[in-house]
Design a protein around this motif. Sequence first.
Motif, PDB file in Angstrom:
ATOM      1  N   SER A 171      -9.267  19.236 -28.046  1.00 26.09           N
ATOM      2  CA  SER A 171     -10.026  20.402 -28.498  1.00 26.09           C
ATOM      3  C   SER A 171      -9.284  21.166 -29.590  1.00 26.09           C
ATOM      4  CB  SER A 171     -10.403  21.311 -27.326  1.00 26.09           C
ATOM      5  OG  SER A 171      -9.232  21.818 -26.748  1.00 26.09           O
ATOM      6  N   SER A 172      -7.949  21.070 -29.659  1.00 18.47           N
ATOM      7  CA  SER A 172      -7.224  21.821 -30.694  1.00 18.47           C
ATOM      8  C   SER A 172      -7.049  21.018 -31.980  1.00 18.47           C
ATOM      9  CB  SER A 172      -5.848  22.235 -30.176  1.00 18.47           C
ATOM     10  OG  SER A 172      -5.059  21.077 -30.029  1.00 18.47           O
ATOM     11  N   GLY A 173      -7.423  19.719 -31.935  1.00 21.25           N
ATOM     12  CA  GLY A 173      -7.267  18.896 -33.146  1.00 21.25           C
ATOM     13  C   GLY A 173      -5.859  18.355 -33.332  1.00 21.25           C
ATOM     14  N   GLU A 174      -4.993  18.547 -32.312  1.00 17.00           N
ATOM     15  CA  GLU A 174      -3.652  17.961 -32.398  1.00 17.00           C
ATOM     16  C   GLU A 174      -3.714  16.519 -31.890  1.00 17.00           C
ATOM     17  OE1 GLU A 174      -0.941  20.742 -30.489  1.00 17.00           O
ATOM     18  OE2 GLU A 174      -1.866  22.389 -31.609  1.00 17.00           O
ATOM     19  N   GLN A 175      -2.740  15.708 -32.287  1.00 18.76           N
ATOM     20  CA  GLN A 175      -2.810  14.284 -31.948  1.00 18.76           C
ATOM     21  C   GLN A 175      -1.852  13.892 -30.823  1.00 18.76           C
ATOM     22  OE1 GLN A 175      -2.315  13.457 -36.193  1.00 18.76           O
ATOM     23  NE2 GLN A 175      -3.741  11.725 -35.892  1.00 18.76           N
ATOM     24  N   SER A 176      -2.135  12.736 -30.196  1.00 16.14           N
ATOM     25  CA  SER A 176      -1.341  12.275 -29.058  1.00 16.14           C
ATOM     26  C   SER A 176      -0.947  10.810 -29.228  1.00 16.14           C
ATOM     27  CB  SER A 176      -2.139  12.400 -27.763  1.00 16.14           C
ATOM     28  OG  SER A 176      -2.757  13.671 -27.676  1.00 16.14           O
TER      29      SER A 176
END
Length: 667
Positions: free
Chosen positions: A353-358
């Motif tokens: 939801s925050s647009g950060e990647q994993s």
Amino acid sequence: MNRSVAKIALSAATYHIDKPYDYLIPSSDTELALPGVRVMVPFGRGNKKIEGVILSVVTESQYGKLKSIASFVDEKPLLNDENIKLAFWMSDRFFCTVYDALRVMLPAKMSPKRKIKEREYKKAADSEIILNDEQNKVYNELEKLLDNKKPEAALLYGITGSGKTQVYLKLIEKTLQLGKSAIVLVPEIALTPQTVKIFSSHFGQAVAVFHSALATGQRHDEWTRIHSGEVRVVIGTRSAVFAPLSDIGLIVIDEEQEHTYKSESSPRYHAREIAKYRVTKSNALLLLSSATPSVDSMYAAKTGKYKLFHLLNRYNEKGLPPVLIADMKTELANGNGTTISSVLRSELEKNLSSGEQSILFINRRGTSPLVACGECGYTFKCRNCSVSMTYHSANGRLLCHYCGFSLKTSDNCPECSGKLKFIGAGTQKIEAELLDIFPGTGIIRMDADTTTRKDSHDKLLSSFRKKEAQILLGTQMVTKGLDFENVTLVGVLSADLSLYMSDYRANEKSFSLITQVVGRSGRGEKPGRAVIQTFTPGHKVISLASKQDYDGFYESEIALRKALGSPPVNDLIAVNIISPDESKVIKSSVAIKNALQNYFRGIKEIKLLGPAPAVVSKVSNKYRYRLLINCANNKKVRETIAHTVREFMRDSLCRGVTVFADADTYD
Ligand code: ADP
Ligand code: ZN
Ligand code: ZN
């Protein structure tokens, strides 16, 4: 003086008959016959033409009738005296033939008229390296070692994200200023495209990239550019340690604990040992570097063999990512039968939801590593190897990861028609599970199955960098080197996989793997975190790795190694015995053990272990056994082992059996 005889290392000479062979130099070719030149010579009863390398040229031979050199491959020597000396040293140190050792130093064979392609490495406009205080302190000390006109070895222990690469860059700059050249070894080129870009943008045309995946022509071109002196900085994998640079001032081994630095085919050398040899000959600096140094190197540093340097802070001044442990036993008890724990699931949700990647890591490709019958317990073993076959849903087949043999699967057991169970999870299954939980999410899967094509690594990684996907899921390919500032979550899906291997380095490998992959998180402005999933949260290595406590890990591991007398406290040399005939393998192993026992009788520091089947005891229909010699690896011990192996190779029992010794054995 009539120098008419050449002593030649022959490609066809097996280990037990390896020696310099004498050949006559045709009188018309005396100028061409120089040490380091490749030739074709007749060999054996059939006088088959084989390749050889001239080692020296002498006036006469102790042998009677000599054969003549048939033709010359090179117009000029490609190898010098130093190379030839190194090859003899390698033959003794790594139990290989002199030709095998020379072979890894030579370029690919190409027609001499081929035009060398222009390279397009462009130097960036703005390439000044500005170090922070901590990096600068370390750099200043290393610079002194670079410039003190004697051989030096140093270990740089710097946490992930501390900026070790910047320190190398500055050291290389200094090396070039001193008029010397540098080699930087990386564990795997495909996984470090960023590193290569950084170096070429700093040093432009003076850089060559050298690795085994280069096409023959490219490899030849790079070799020629290095040999001609045009190149002063070489970046590459293991074999780049042989790069034909003159005036070496610096050799850097990045991620020095990686097993890829050890060659598993002849010559079975460790790049670190070759690097030590080369820095000794040219009064250079060897810099071993890692966030998780090998126990071997840290031991050498603590006992004064290497100088030790630390980088204890991340360049972005953020702490290392905090680690959450997910207990998979509890997950199961709570009815979660998937591979994604509730902890990881909720962290992934936040990132989506925050647009950060994993980045998610699992040390297993395919769908299910084990397929078994729920009724009778039947499992699918490879018909050629002693391993179970992995189910790949992509093509609906069972595949052996050792020999490639594959079978079509069905739903039912071939023995009793019972229903088959697909047990465990690999990358393909996890990809499917993730899409179930998070429909429509962009996932990039990176494993041996998705990276077969050239440049596919590069394409997948640059697509992830462009944020075309939110999750990068992969095997050990995603664990190291990657530097993505938008990655704030890392998940280790099964920390247990590497931990329970029957290998004295299992703890070390697991600790390093977990630390490296966790280190991919939070490298930019945004803080990161990591989730480790395990069925054994109480395991010491897991808890130390989750705290990223390298010092604690080293202390507990070295205590264990001392108690067991395993490396680095003692050395291990393996003798491997391989044949399609298992009874022959066993008989041969016993014969070799008896011979060694005889030679080593009364020396209580030397212990013989085995023979025992190798971890995977049958591969491609060949049985593999080995003997281990726990000893101090010195010239005398090696000579005895070499003598024993050679003696056995002459025995009739050896027919159909392959035997080789392996120093610095890895598992
Ligand atoms: P390590 O190899 O130790 O894990 P890196 O060399 O990849 O760390 O550095 C981590 C990040 O910090 C990289 O993005 C790098 O560009 C940046 N960085 C580190 N040191 C410096 C520096 N002196 N100047 C500019 N950027 C730096
Ligand atoms: Zn069955
Ligand atoms: Zn197989």
